[in-house]
Design a protein around this motif. Structure first.
Motif, short mmCIF file in Angstrom:
data_model
loop_
_atom_site.label_atom_id
_atom_site.label_comp_id
_atom_site.label_asym_id
_atom_site.label_seq_id
_atom_site.Cartn_x
_atom_site.Cartn_y
_atom_site.Cartn_z
N ALA A 150 0.83 -1.21 0.00
CA ALA A 150 0.00 0.00 0.00
C ALA A 150 0.86 1.25 0.00
N ALA A 151 1.90 1.27 0.84
CA ALA A 151 2.80 2.43 0.88
C ALA A 151 3.53 2.60 -0.44
N ALA A 152 4.00 1.49 -1.01
CA ALA A 152 4.75 1.56 -2.26
C ALA A 152 3.88 2.06 -3.41
N ALA A 153 2.65 1.57 -3.48
CA ALA A 153 1.75 1.99 -4.56
C ALA A 153 1.40 3.46 -4.45
N ALA A 154 1.25 3.96 -3.23
CA ALA A 154 0.92 5.37 -3.04
C ALA A 154 2.13 6.26 -3.33
N LEU A 155 3.27 5.95 -2.71
CA LEU A 155 4.46 6.79 -2.89
C LEU A 155 4.95 6.81 -4.33
N SER A 156 4.91 5.66 -4.99
CA SER A 156 5.43 5.60 -6.36
C SER A 156 4.60 6.44 -7.31
N ARG A 157 3.30 6.51 -7.09
CA ARG A 157 2.47 7.35 -7.96
C ARG A 157 2.61 8.83 -7.62
N ALA A 158 3.07 9.13 -6.42
CA ALA A 158 3.36 10.52 -6.07
C ALA A 158 4.60 11.03 -6.79
N THR A 159 5.46 10.13 -7.28
CA THR A 159 6.67 10.57 -7.99
C THR A 159 6.36 11.04 -9.40
N ILE A 160 5.20 10.70 -9.95
CA ILE A 160 4.92 11.04 -11.35
C ILE A 160 4.83 12.56 -11.55
N PRO A 161 3.99 13.29 -10.79
CA PRO A 161 3.98 14.75 -11.00
C PRO A 161 5.30 15.40 -10.62
N ALA A 162 6.03 14.83 -9.66
CA ALA A 162 7.34 15.39 -9.31
C ALA A 162 8.31 15.26 -10.48
N GLY A 180 -0.59 17.79 -19.99
CA GLY A 180 -0.29 19.06 -19.35
C GLY A 180 0.75 18.85 -18.26
N VAL A 181 1.27 19.93 -17.75
CA VAL A 181 2.29 19.86 -16.70
C VAL A 181 1.66 20.25 -15.37
N PRO A 182 1.69 19.36 -14.38
CA PRO A 182 1.14 19.72 -13.07
C PRO A 182 1.98 20.82 -12.44
N ASP A 183 1.32 21.79 -11.82
CA ASP A 183 2.09 22.86 -11.21
C ASP A 183 2.69 22.40 -9.89
N ALA A 184 3.46 23.27 -9.27
CA ALA A 184 4.19 22.88 -8.07
C ALA A 184 3.25 22.48 -6.93
N SER A 185 2.08 23.11 -6.86
CA SER A 185 1.16 22.77 -5.78
C SER A 185 0.60 21.36 -5.95
N VAL A 186 0.37 20.94 -7.20
CA VAL A 186 -0.10 19.58 -7.45
C VAL A 186 0.97 18.57 -7.03
N ALA A 187 2.22 18.83 -7.43
CA ALA A 187 3.31 17.94 -7.05
C ALA A 187 3.49 17.90 -5.54
N ALA A 188 3.33 19.05 -4.88
CA ALA A 188 3.47 19.10 -3.42
C ALA A 188 2.34 18.33 -2.73
N HIS A 189 1.11 18.51 -3.22
CA HIS A 189 -0.02 17.76 -2.65
C HIS A 189 0.21 16.25 -2.80
#
Length: 261
Positions: A150-162, A180-189
């Motif tokens: 669960a942690a791996a699936a969540a964290l790994s998908r958080a790396t995509i906008p980053a 499109g390019v996610p802005d910094a707030s999307v990547a931070a969220h």
């Protein structure tokens, strides 16, 4: 095209769009997203990943009640592949074939667009599935397998906008550019949600190890992609997710015995 700001959308709408994009679940049609809509919805990618990881981890946990660790872990990975339609695995295979192709940037991009999978792609998938399954099989029990996945699936998908924040699209067309390019707030969220999910699943120490694994895995693909093709495509982003997920599971597998001792 990438600078278009989408109209404001709520979290539920973004979660729905993210789930429709990332999974093969029979969800209501989200319709055609507005320009930049998918990029904005990427803040919900870790939430979708968390749900996917919990479902796949539950399959592995149930299998572990009657099967040895390795078959149980393989079934958990299989469940994740089925839930996502091998979306990210396909990207990993295509990028591996592109990186293994002889020639310059244009030749690599051409190979990545070929629907056929070559030797490098097959090997990349073998290592991805093998490393994830063996890392899960090394967990002390079914519950640890579930929380780690669960942690791996969540964290790994958080790396995509980053990753999209630090690379430019390698093509003017294709999914990587059209999203499109996610802005910094999307990547931070996304990063924040991924870290919170990891902390809830693994505790603070486990989340730190998981974050380091995701960072190392994702950055490795970013560096390779920037050198080889000059930026990201949809395939590159899929490979980023796969490398980050593998990195998380390996890091957690290494940290758990120490924590248990």
């Amino acid at each position: 095209m990438n600078d278009i700001s989408p109209p404001p959308r709520g979290w539920l709408a973004d979660l729905h769009l993210a789930a429709v994009f990332l999974t093969r679940l029979p969800l209501p049609d989200a319709g055609k997203p507005p320009p930049g809509g998918l990029a904005a919805a990427m803040r919900c990618f870790p939430l979708v990943g968390l749900g996917l990881g919990l479902a796949a981890g539950l399959a592995g946990m149930l299998a572990a009640t009657v099967l040895p660790p390795l078959p149980s872990a393989l079934l958990a990975v299989l469940a994740l592949v089925l839930l996502t339609g091998a979306l990210h695995e396909d990207g990993l295979a295509d990028l591996a074939d592109g990186l293994g192709a002889r020639g310059g940037r244009d030749r690599r991009l051409e190979v990545m667009r070929d629907s056929r999978t070559g030797a490098f792609g097959v090997l990349a998938l073998l290592f991805s599935v093998g490393l994830r399954a063996t890392a899960l099989a090394a967990m002390p029990g079914g519950w640890e397998m579930l929380t780690a996945l669960a942690a791996a699936a969540a964290l790994s998908r958080a790396t995509i906008p980053a990753a999209m924040q630090i690379m430019a699209p390698a093509r003017a067309d294709g999914l990587g550019a059209s999203a499109g390019v996610p802005d910094a707030s999307v990547a931070a969220h996304a990063a924040g949600l991924g870290l919170v999910a990891a902390a809830v699943c693994l505790g603070l120490d486990g989340a730190l190890a998981a974050a380091c694994g995701a960072l190392l895995g994702g950055l490795a693909v970013v560096v390779l992609a920037r050198r080889a093709i000059g930026g990201y495509t949809g395939d590159v982003l899929g490979a980023v997710q796969q490398a980050a997920e593998t990195g998380v599971l390996l890091a957690v597998a290494a940290a758990l015995p120490r924590a248990a001792g």
